[in-house]
Design an enzyme around this catalytic site. Sequence first.
Site, PDB file in Angstrom:
ATOM      1  N   HIS A 139       0.837  -1.206   0.000  1.00 56.53           N
ATOM      2  CA  HIS A 139       0.000   0.000   0.000  1.00 56.53           C
ATOM      3  C   HIS A 139       0.872   1.257   0.000  1.00 56.53           C
ATOM      4  O   HIS A 139       0.608   2.208  -0.751  1.00 56.53           O
ATOM      5  CB  HIS A 139      -0.903  -0.026   1.242  1.00 56.53           C
ATOM      6  CG  HIS A 139      -1.717   1.211   1.444  1.00 56.53           C
ATOM      7  ND1 HIS A 139      -3.018   1.337   0.985  1.00 56.53           N
ATOM      8  CD2 HIS A 139      -1.421   2.382   2.066  1.00 56.53           C
ATOM      9  CE1 HIS A 139      -3.471   2.539   1.311  1.00 56.53           C
ATOM     10  NE2 HIS A 139      -2.524   3.188   1.975  1.00 56.53           N
ATOM     11  N   GLU A 140       1.916   1.248   0.813  1.00 61.13           N
ATOM     12  CA  GLU A 140       2.814   2.410   0.875  1.00 61.13           C
ATOM     13  C   GLU A 140       3.636   2.547  -0.408  1.00 61.13           C
ATOM     14  O   GLU A 140       3.866   3.660  -0.889  1.00 61.13           O
ATOM     15  CB  GLU A 140       3.738   2.301   2.091  1.00 61.13           C
ATOM     16  CG  GLU A 140       3.022   2.164   3.428  1.00 61.13           C
ATOM     17  CD  GLU A 140       2.017   3.274   3.686  1.00 61.13           C
ATOM     18  OE1 GLU A 140       2.183   4.378   3.125  1.00 61.13           O
ATOM     19  OE2 GLU A 140       1.056   3.043   4.439  1.00 61.13           O
ATOM     20  N   HIS A 143       1.563   4.204  -2.951  1.00 63.65           N
ATOM     21  CA  HIS A 143       1.507   5.662  -2.779  1.00 63.65           C
ATOM     22  C   HIS A 143       2.659   6.330  -3.528  1.00 63.65           C
ATOM     23  O   HIS A 143       2.478   7.344  -4.205  1.00 63.65           O
ATOM     24  CB  HIS A 143       1.605   6.025  -1.297  1.00 63.65           C
ATOM     25  CG  HIS A 143       0.288   6.070  -0.590  1.00 63.65           C
ATOM     26  ND1 HIS A 143      -0.771   6.838  -1.023  1.00 63.65           N
ATOM     27  CD2 HIS A 143      -0.149   5.440   0.541  1.00 63.65           C
ATOM     28  CE1 HIS A 143      -1.796   6.689  -0.199  1.00 63.65           C
ATOM     29  NE2 HIS A 143      -1.442   5.847   0.754  1.00 63.65           N
ATOM     30  N   GLU A 218      -6.216   6.992  -0.940  1.00 64.45           N
ATOM     31  CA  GLU A 218      -6.153   5.756  -0.160  1.00 64.45           C
ATOM     32  C   GLU A 218      -6.830   4.609  -0.903  1.00 64.45           C
ATOM     33  O   GLU A 218      -6.339   3.471  -0.884  1.00 64.45           O
ATOM     34  CB  GLU A 218      -6.797   5.962   1.216  1.00 64.45           C
ATOM     35  CG  GLU A 218      -6.028   6.902   2.128  1.00 64.45           C
ATOM     36  CD  GLU A 218      -4.584   6.474   2.318  1.00 64.45           C
ATOM     37  OE1 GLU A 218      -4.332   5.278   2.520  1.00 64.45           O
ATOM     38  OE2 GLU A 218      -3.695   7.347   2.251  1.00 64.45           O
TER      39      GLU A 218
END
Length: 283
Positions: A139-140, A143, A218
């Site tokens: 997930h990071e 980003h 997100e």
Amino acid sequence: MMRIALFLATNFAVMIVLGIILSVTGIAGNSTGGILIMSVLFGFAGSLISLFMSKTMALKSVGAEIITEPRNNAERWLVETVKRQSQQAGIPMPDVAIYHSADVNAFATGATKSNSLVAVSTGLLNTMTEDEAEAVVAHEVAHIANGDMVTMTLLQGVLNTFVIFLSRMIATAVSSSRNDDGEETQSSGTYFLVSMVLEILFGVLATIIAMWFSRYREFRADAGSAQLVGKEKMIAALQRLQRVHDPEELPGSLNAMMINGKAKEFFMSHPPLEKRIEALRNL
């Protein structure tokens, strides 16, 4: 949440300082063109300073250490996971950091894709399974791959510009008057007070827009994680977060202002976990 809070806090602080300088010195002048030019310059200054300071500030704020040489299996796994996922995402290897905290948390930050950081708490590594932690790291990484910090900077710069420009245009109109000789005069005290009050009010509206965009990011990062490791792992990670703590809880200051219920969501940087899980299931 960490990277957004740091970014917005720094941006807001810079905006307030620059706003006071503009109001006290009258640098922008009274012309529409002058106010617009200074609004753009000072509006983007706050967000750009926040962006380029983000990595250093994030490391210092949590006492994180960049892993240069893994000291144990957990650090080795973390570095290898970030390396593998960054290769999958087609981005340069970010710096990898770890920090001691019981909080189950991770964040990514940095001015560019080639100068980025992924930091993970010991609480996350100790609480989550390997699959769940892998999904959070993905997930990071997503980003960073999506260029989220840069897009947030551009959006915040535009919002800052409008906040400064509108507050000063209205303040100029309110504080201006004509004397007995027909000459236009301006009350500096009124101008300063009105511009500061409006800047705070418009700043709240700008924050709501920035938080909406953050929630959108997100969802995109969740989808990016699903592409890298599979949506079931990301769903499991979010379900783990549901059991560990309530990420929707806002600081006491907002509760004291009676910002709760549905209104809370406007000030949240992350969507409710159930909405994120539902979105992943619908992929």
